[in-house]
Every structure is written in structure tokens, then in C-alpha cells.
Write a protein that holds these residues in place. Structure first.
Motif, PDB file in Angstrom:
ATOM      1  N   LYS A   5      31.015  35.720  51.694  1.00 50.48           N
ATOM      2  CA  LYS A   5      31.174  36.961  52.443  1.00 50.48           C
ATOM      3  C   LYS A   5      31.898  38.019  51.616  1.00 50.48           C
ATOM      4  O   LYS A   5      32.081  39.159  52.078  1.00 50.48           O
ATOM      5  CB  LYS A   5      31.946  36.698  53.740  1.00 50.48           C
ATOM      6  N   PHE A   6      32.325  37.637  50.405  1.00 42.20           N
ATOM      7  CA  PHE A   6      32.987  38.620  49.546  1.00 42.20           C
ATOM      8  C   PHE A   6      32.006  39.736  49.182  1.00 42.20           C
ATOM      9  O   PHE A   6      30.809  39.500  49.021  1.00 42.20           O
ATOM     10  CB  PHE A   6      33.499  37.970  48.269  1.00 42.20           C
ATOM     11  N   ALA A   7      32.538  40.929  49.035  1.00 41.88           N
ATOM     12  CA  ALA A   7      31.707  42.074  48.650  1.00 41.88           C
ATOM     13  C   ALA A   7      31.163  41.866  47.248  1.00 41.88           C
ATOM     14  O   ALA A   7      31.812  41.252  46.395  1.00 41.88           O
ATOM     15  CB  ALA A   7      32.521  43.360  48.705  1.00 41.88           C
ATOM     16  N   ASN A  12      37.872  49.443  40.993  1.00 44.02           N
ATOM     17  CA  ASN A  12      38.881  49.170  39.970  1.00 44.02           C
ATOM     18  C   ASN A  12      38.850  47.696  39.536  1.00 44.02           C
ATOM     19  O   ASN A  12      39.894  47.059  39.410  1.00 44.02           O
ATOM     20  CB  ASN A  12      40.274  49.547  40.479  1.00 44.02           C
ATOM     21  N   ARG A  13      37.660  47.181  39.344  1.00 37.23           N
ATOM     22  CA  ARG A  13      37.504  45.755  39.066  1.00 37.23           C
ATOM     23  C   ARG A  13      38.279  45.316  37.828  1.00 37.23           C
ATOM     24  O   ARG A  13      38.969  44.293  37.835  1.00 37.23           O
ATOM     25  CB  ARG A  13      36.017  45.424  38.879  1.00 37.23           C
ATOM     26  N   ILE A  14      38.173  46.096  36.739  1.00 37.40           N
ATOM     27  CA  ILE A  14      38.814  45.699  35.490  1.00 37.40           C
ATOM     28  C   ILE A  14      40.329  45.659  35.654  1.00 37.40           C
ATOM     29  O   ILE A  14      41.004  44.708  35.215  1.00 37.40           O
ATOM     30  CB  ILE A  14      38.412  46.657  34.359  1.00 37.40           C
ATOM     31  N   LYS A  15      40.918  46.675  36.323  1.00 35.85           N
ATOM     32  CA  LYS A  15      42.365  46.693  36.536  1.00 35.85           C
ATOM     33  C   LYS A  15      42.789  45.509  37.399  1.00 35.85           C
ATOM     34  O   LYS A  15      43.803  44.851  37.140  1.00 35.85           O
ATOM     35  CB  LYS A  15      42.774  47.998  37.200  1.00 35.85           C
ATOM     36  N   CYS A  16      41.999  45.231  38.429  1.00 35.23           N
ATOM     37  CA  CYS A  16      42.310  44.124  39.328  1.00 35.23           C
ATOM     38  C   CYS A  16      42.295  42.786  38.588  1.00 35.23           C
ATOM     39  O   CYS A  16      43.182  41.945  38.755  1.00 35.23           O
ATOM     40  CB  CYS A  16      41.318  44.102  40.482  1.00 35.23           C
ATOM     41  N   GLU A  17      41.275  42.599  37.727  1.00 30.56           N
ATOM     42  CA  GLU A  17      41.184  41.356  36.964  1.00 30.56           C
ATOM     43  C   GLU A  17      42.368  41.206  36.022  1.00 30.56           C
ATOM     44  O   GLU A  17      42.948  40.114  35.899  1.00 30.56           O
ATOM     45  CB  GLU A  17      39.878  41.326  36.177  1.00 30.56           C
TER      46      GLU A  17
END
Length: 549
Positions: A5-7, A12-17
Motif C-alpha cells: 500500500k506504500f506510494a 524528496n526521495r534522495i534526502k529521505c534515503e
């Protein structure tokens, strides 16, 4: 595929990773769990991926599923041993390394090829490792293994020797899948089947020798020429023909053409096949006799290609059916497994119709020799012209045909000396172990796994390239090419690998004495080193021997 169910996208994927990596460093978790020596150990042995390019979705699925298992076991109180590794040898790496350097391995010194391939594999491995680590995979990244490391090579050589001592390895002349493009034997797993391959199928006649047996089968006198009618999709293999096979239980007809008085033999059940083309269309023949296939055994014929004085036999075989063709099958022992078995039973010669590059091998016939066997505008056209009136019909057939899955080019079945593992001797124990000790999910997959295990007769483990571990054997230089391998040779080579940190010396040593123990130096002048390397599936398949010891 797993569902979630995750999007599918993230802002901001790179910052989050990066934030996750800094807050929850995987290496610290790994080091912590290693110290929990009171916990029971769980080992996940990682089958190595190829170090031959960027990662793809298959790598992602493989490593994430393993990571889920590892973390689940960790949460359940286990200490983890998960040592990643890489399969660094093999044709894909060698070809990519040569392509990047615009080189051809057939023209290069083996040491140059090995240097390029090692560099390519090392760079690809480092890129893959960095990306695996960026995914947060919990593994022993400081202790990974590579199949070109000296310790791995030493273990592989020792394993080869143990298998040889137990009689599980042998070298033999057999028809194998051969890629003319890369000039190496291929395993069944290295093939893909092209359902749209186009072959030139032909109906060709072999003229029988008149003898007393013919007179017993046909009561008529003043018989014309009598022919065995053959159907084949590999006209090039006629160069290697040594016999014609019939099924002893099938009924065969003698057809006499009204226009020429020529007589043709064909299986009764396949008569309608030949009625579709001249000279058999419109029923322009009469049936003048019949017999069982067993009664044809003992007849002989003249070779369709060579104008020699040899009488070639008609023999019986259960692999001949009435499903396609004419019920008479031409036998070329070097180019088919059934044909090869018949050659052993009937003492037939094994003659390669083509050479290692896929070109016709018949020096006595200048118009055919050296032509491309699979090219319809070259070798095939040459054979059609050479056989001339002996070909009654030919047409284009679209069917499934094996291709080299890397080169995307058709392969040949070619007789050659290769190394094999005798899987028939391992089969029963493997089945017993699978049934009693291996849990397979989903359960239905176990049946196909057992079936595959039961049906594989042998495994060809030799390849004819440079980038790999050499099969550590020697042969005499005389015509017999006798095999020489013993424990002293194995230990001497292992000592050399330890001293030189590589197996490159197998190719670079100009003096063969360097490869032999001192006790064998007096035999050096009559010996030559083997030119085969291990199949990469043997490399990776033996990883347990290093990683789990």
C-alpha cells in the motif's frame, strides 16, 4: 510480485534515503549482531550475481527478499551469517570487456584478455556493491567473496580433484551445444529457443546398393534404382552422415515412379507427407511392396555427399517415429545425442560436418569446404546445388531452434572432447535429499524441481575461453592425447596460486616445467597443458565449498 500500500513515488526521495542511512546505519547493526555469540547462528548462502553491468529489477527482488529473511531471523533471536559474493568469470564479462576495448579474444594474448576482463569485473562489482549497500541490505559487506580470488580458485581446484577421485568427473567425446559465434561449448541453461527460426528443410534420396536382401523384399526383376527417402532440417549435417535409421516396428512401402521406374522407401504412415510434392503428387507412383523396418536392417547405401567405395548401413532405432518426415532418419553421430549413441552401438565413425567456426568441413569437396553451414545463401545453397537431382523437394520451415542466449545466434550440435559431471550417479541422493530435507515454497514447484533433477543425464563443465579457472590437467602430445592428472600436480598448482596470487601463470608460463612438480620435469617435453576452463556455473555452483567451510 509482492504487493504494498506504500506510494509508488516519494517527495524528496534522495534526502529521505540519506537521512535513513545516517540515522540507522546498517553496518553498525551488522557489527552488533556479530557479537551476539550466544544466539543460534542462521546462515543464508548468497548465490553470486554476475559482475557484468548495472543492477536491474531482478537483482532488487533477489536481494530484498533475502534481506527480509535475514531481518526476520535477526528479530527472532538469531545471529546472522550472510556473506555476499560475485561471479566474476565467464563469457558475458569477457565479451563486454573486449567490446569496451574494441578487441577480439581470438586475436589477443590470453593474459591481455584476462587483464581486461578482471578490470571490467572489478569495476562492475564495486558499482553493484555500492548500490546494494545503498538499499540497506544487511550483510557482511567487508567480507565478500569473488570467484577470481586466489583462495576461491584454490578451493575450486581442490573440489575438482575430489570429484575426479570419486569418479564423478570424466572427459569424453560427445555431441554438445556449440556456439560458432563465441567458439565455445554451451550448457543447456545457456540456450534460448527462437520459435521463429527459419531452416531449409529438404527431402533427399540415398541410393541403395543392390544385394540379395533387396531381391528377397521385392519379387520384381529388372529393378531400377532404389532410394531411401530422407527428410532433414539440417542439410549441412549430411556431410557427417554415417547411417540411416528406421524403426523396426513401422511398416514401410516401396513406391515405384511411373516416369522413371525409380523406387523409393517411405513409412506407410507418412505417405501423405510426400504426396504434396513432385514426383509423388497426383499419385504418380504405384506401391510394389512393403515390409517392416526390421527387414530393412542390413541394407546398405552410397553416401549422398562423398563418392567413396564404402557401403553405409541401414540400422534400427526406437527414436525414429512416424510423426514427421519419412520414417527414415539420416544419422550423423557428431551432431546429435541419439545419433551418437547409435554410433557406439554400431561402431560408426564420428565425423564433424563443420568446424569450430560453423563452416563446412569437407576438404575433398572444394565447392563446399569452408562455406558457412547455417547460411542459406552460402553453405545451404552450396549443398543444394551439389546434391542437385538427389534433392526432390526443399522449402523454408519456421520452427523452434536453440540460440546462444548471449550472442543471440543459432548454435550447432558438434562433437568434441569435453569435461562432464556424471549427474546420473548423483541423482538418487539428490532426489532423496530434496524429498526429505528441503522445504520448497510454493509446494507445487517441488515437482518440477524433482523432474528437472531426474532428467538431466550429465553436465558439461568445460568451456573454450580465456577468462576463467583452467581445468588443471595435462595431455600427451602424441595422437592419443592421454590425460595426465595426479595429486602432486594439484598441490604444485595450488602452491603456485598461493605464491603468485593468481592463476594467470597457467597461460603466461612459456616453460611447461613451471606448471609441473619437479618429479615430473622429465616428462615435460611430451606434455601440453589443457586449454579448457570451468563453466561459470561450476564456479558459482561451488561457492559453498569456500563460503560455508
Amino acid at each position: 510480485m509482492p504487493k504494498s500500500k506504500f506510494a509508488s513515488t516519494m517527495k524528496n526521495r534522495i534526502k529521505c534515503e540519506n537521512d535513513i542511512r545516517q540515522k540507522y546505519p546498517v553496518n553498525q547493526l551488522w557489527e552488533w549482531q556479530l557479537k551476539q555469540i550466544c544466539r543460534p547462528l542462521f546462515v543464508l548462502h548468497d548465490g553470486p550475481p554476475f559482475a557484468n553491468g548495472p543492477l536491474h529489477i531482478g537483482h532488487f527482488l533477489n536481494k530484498i527478499q533475502k534481506d527480509i529473511i535475514v531481518r526476520y531471523k535477526l528479530l527472532n533471536g538469531n545471529r546472522i551469517d550472510f556473506r555476499p559474493g560475485w561471479d566474476c568469470h565467464g563469457l558475458p564479462i569477457e565479451l563486454k570487456a573486449l567490446q569496451e576495448n574494441k578487441s577480439n579474444s581470438n586475436d589477443k594474448d590470453p593474459i591481455v584478455v584476462r587483464k581486461l576482463a578482471r578490470q571490467f569485473a572489478t569495476e562492475a562489482l564495486e558499482k553493484q556493491k555500492t548500490e546494494f549497500q545503498s538499499w540497506g541490505i544487511l550483510a557482511d559487506w567487508n567480507n565478500y567473496y569473488r570467484t577470481f580470488d586466489k583462495d576461491y580458485i584454490i578451493d575450486q581446484i581442490r573440489l575438482f580433484w575430489r570429484l575426479y577421485q570419486k569418479g564423478l568427473l570424466y572427459r569424453q567425446y560427445k555431441p554438445v551445444n556449440w556456439s560458432p559465434t563465441v567458439q565455445s561449448a554451451l550448457a543447456e541453461s545457456e540456450l534460448e529457443y527462437n520459435d521463429k527460426h527459419k531452416s531449409t528443410a529438404i527431402y533427399v534420396r540415398f541410393r541403395l546398393q543392390n544385394n540379395d536382401l533387396i531381391s528377397k523384399l521385392l519379387s520384381q526383376t529388372n529393378l531400377g534404382n532404389i532410394y531411401a527417402l530422407i527428410w532433414t532440417t539440417t542439410p549441412w549435417s549430411l556431410v557427417g552422415n554415417q547411417a540411416v535409421a528406421v524403426n523396426e516396428k513401422l511398416k514401410y512401402l516401396f513406391l515405384k515412379l511411373s516416369s522413371t521406374n525409380d523406387i523409393y522407401i517411405v513409412a506407410e504412415a507418412l505417405l501423405n507427407n510426400i504426396k504434396k510434392f513432385s514426383p509423388f503428387s497426383n499419385n504418380q507412383f504405384e506401391i510394389i511392396g512393403n515390409c517392416l523396418g526390421s527387414q530393412l536392417s542390413g541394407l546398405t547405401y552410397k553416401h549422398p555427399i562423398y563418392n567413396d567405395q564404402i557401403n553405409y548401413p541401414i540400422i534400427t532405432s526406437d527414436h525414429v517415429t512416424d510423426e514427421i518426415g519419412t520414417g527414415l532418419v539420416h544419422i550423423a553421430p557428431a551432431h546429435g545425442s541419439d545419433d551418437f549413441l547409435l554410433s557406439i552401438k554400431h561402431n560408426l565413425q564420428c565425423i564433424n560436418a563443420v568446424n569450430l567456426t560453423g563452416h563446412l568441413n569437407c576438404p575433398s569437396i572444394e565447392s563446399l569446404h569452408g562455406r558457412n553451414a547455417l547460411d542459406k545463401n552460402d553453405g545451404i545453397e552450396g549443398i543444394l546445388k551439389y546434391l542437385n537431382s538427389d534433392i526432390l523437394h526443399h522449402y523454408e520451415l519456421i520452427h523452434s531452434y536453440p540460440y546462444d542466449w548471449r550472442a543471440k545466434k543459432p548454435v550447432l550440435i558438434l562433437g568434441s572432447q569435453q569435461w562432464f559431471i556424471d549427474t546420473t550417479r548423483l541423482r538418487d541422493n539428490a532426489r532423496k535429499y530434496i524429498l526429505e530435507d528441503v522445504k520448497i515454497f510454493p509446494e507445487g514447484a517441488g515437482k518440477s524441481f524433482l523432474s528437472m533433477t531426474s532428467q538431466r543425464p550429465y553436465w558439461c563443465i568445460s568451456r573454450q575461453r580465456y577468462w576463467g579457472v583452467p581445468i588443471p590437467v595435462f595431455y600427451t602430445k602424441d595422437d592419443r592425447k592421454e590425460l595426465l592428472i595426479n595429486e602432486d600436480i594439484i598441490e604444485h598448482l595450488i602452491k603456485c596460486v598461493q605464491e603468485k596470487n593468481s592463476i594467470d601463470f597457467w597461460w603466461s608460463s612459456n616453460d611447461i616445467k613451471e606448471l609441473l612438480p619437479i618429479s615430473m620435469h622429465n616428462q615435460a617435453d611430451n606434455l601440453e597443458r589443457g586449454k579448457d576452463i570451468f563453466d561459470v556455473w561450476f564456479d558459482s555452483g561451488s561457492s559453498f565449498n569456500t563460503v560455508l567451510k
